[in-house]
Design a protein around this motif. Structure first.
Motif: not given
Length: 471
Positions: A304, A309, A331-332, A415, A418, A421-424, A430
């Motif tokens: 991460y 990235q 990001e949260n 996580v 893509k 961008d990272y996402s959970q 989330k």
């Protein structure tokens, strides 16, 4: 010209500093006293709504008195902190840790300090090879070490224990420091108990692939040890790993194509790496793509990272990347602790990253115990208080840990990456962790790297003067 053994050791330990925490990625000191204020009552009298995330602020005015210990006076508490930012081969290494503690000292002092005593921080730069020199200096002046992280902490541990320097590190690397006496971490990382949530959750995400994963080996000793622990975690989660026999030279390979072909012949559809997102690792995944493979890529929270990235933004070769964490994502911003951490650090021009949040958690843990000690601010009182804190989430920065017993979380989230961008990826809600007691596993004693006593404390440097919790 070949690099000598010392240079190789330093490079290996630099990587180990990044690997050591399953919840951290990249995402002689100067005395500083950020913030100002006057003294008041012995317990905090800060406003009722003063908080860090969900944690009531341990900072505030007070009338605590007494020169109770080295580094403690009627008006001040001296603590040391720091990182390896001066390491020439990796300038700024883990600087986010000192940035975080600097910001937290300022935040705390603006509320009045700890029971009215202002915090005076010494920001040490161990520059990778100077950890023992830093600790020798700290032993002469500081009350405690707080929120620090030194890759070569093994060289300083004997000095720390000998001078009874109690500590609340941001992270530890060596086994003797990870289970060291007089040491409590906001995010524990002991040698004998591991949080295997990432493997259990990968099993839920890809239940049909439990026979298709392989571990990517390395010539670096710390990664070899890490992989032994990883293998036991995977087994506990029901994985039957493929032995593809891929071992990469930590310092790089002339060509990674033969290794990619070996994985292809082995039939692996998923790969675990204990490496960090560095150029050599990226070259390996380029070769994996050239071999016509499109595997699930799986690793620790070191993946991460901004470097991953940047690489994936143009290549897309890490679009199947997954990383397990016990922290909230940066990001949260819906998490008040994450937002507050970022606001405080960026206001001072600092860098934000997971290791910074880890240092922040340890600072808050230290401050919480220090508040309870009141005027009786001694190392003995601190160890007594810290040993009794068994539920800790840094105000919401991470999953609940047990720092008093040196036990990691039994929770985690996954996580994915893509593009840039990272996402959970797991669980579906989330900002939520999935927790399960089976996530905590006992590791093979052969992987510990140290001997532990009945209290799970490393015995190597124990002496009769070591401070232990009073019943």
């Amino acid at each position: 010209m070949k690099r000598n053994k010392t240079a190789k050791l330093v490079v290996a330990l630099a990587a180990t500093a990044a690997l050591v925490s399953a919840c951290a990625g990249d995402r002689g000191g100067d005395a500083v006293v950020p913030g100002s204020g006057d003294s008041g009552n012995s317990k905090s009298t800060s406003s009722a709504d003063a908080e860090f995330g969900t944690l009531a602020s341990p900072c505030g005015e007070g009338d605590a008195k007494g020169a109770t210990e080295q580094g403690v006076s009627d008006t001040e508490i001296k603590i040391g902190y720091g990182d390896d930012r001066g390491y020439a081969k990796s300038p700024g290494l883990n600087k986010e840790m000192s940035d975080a503690v600097t910001a937290m000292i300022k935040w705390c002092n603006e509320q009045g300090g700890i029971n009215g005593r202002k915090i005076v921080g010494t920001d040490y730069d161990a520059a990778m090879t100077q950890a023992n020199a830093v600790m020798q200096d700290a032993c002469r002046s500081e009350f405690m070490m707080v929120g620090h992280g030194f890759a070569m902490d093994a060289t300083a541990e004997q000095t720390r224990v000998a001078c009874n320097m109690a500590a609340v590190p941001g992270f530890t690397v060596s086994p003797d420091a990870a289970n060291g006496p007089m040491s409590y971490q906001g995010v524990p990382f002991p040698v004998d108990i591991a949080n295997a949530s990432a493997w259990f959750q990968m099993g839920e995400m890809h239940p049909d692939m439990k026979n298709d994963f392989t571990l990517i080996g390395s010539t670096m000793p710390s990664i070899i040890t890490s992989l032994a622990k990883t293998s036991s975690m995977a087994k506990a989660a029901g994985f039957n790993l493929k032995d593809c026999g891929v071992v990469l030279n930590y310092e790089g390979e002339a060509s990674y194509v033969p290794f990619a072909e070996k994985i292809k012949q082995c039939g692996a559809k998923g790969m675990w790496t204990s490496r960090s997102p560095v150029p050599n690792e990226f070259n390996f995944f380029k070769a994996v793509d050239q071999a016509g493979l499109d595997p699930i890529i799986f690793g620790e929270a070191t993946w991460y990272a901004n470097s991953a990235q940047a690489f994936n933004k143009d290549s897309g070769l890490l679009d199947n990347l997954n990383a397990g964490m016990a922290f909230q994502m940066l990001e949260n911003d819906n998490d008040p602790a994450v937002k507050q951490y970022k606001d405080l650090v960026t206001a001072g021009g600092g860098k934000t990253a997971l290791l910074g949040m880890q240092a922040t958690s340890s600072f808050l843990l230290w401050a919480t115990a220090a508040k309870e000690c009141g005027s009786d601010l001694t190392r003995q009182c601190m160890i007594d208080e810290l040993s009794q804190i068994h539920e800790w989430d840094g105000g919401g920065l991470h999953a609940t840990m047990d720092p008093g017993a040196n036990i990691p979380a039994q929770c985690g989230l996954m996580v994915s990456l893509k593009g840039a961008d990272y996402s959970q990826a797991f669980p579906a809600d989330k900002g939520e962790f999935k927790c399960d007691p089976e996530y905590l596993i006992k590791t093979d004693k052969a992987t510990w790297g140290t001997e532990l006593n009945e209290d799970r404390v490393a015995t190597k440097y124990l002496n009769p003067n070591v401070i232990t919790p009073k019943a």
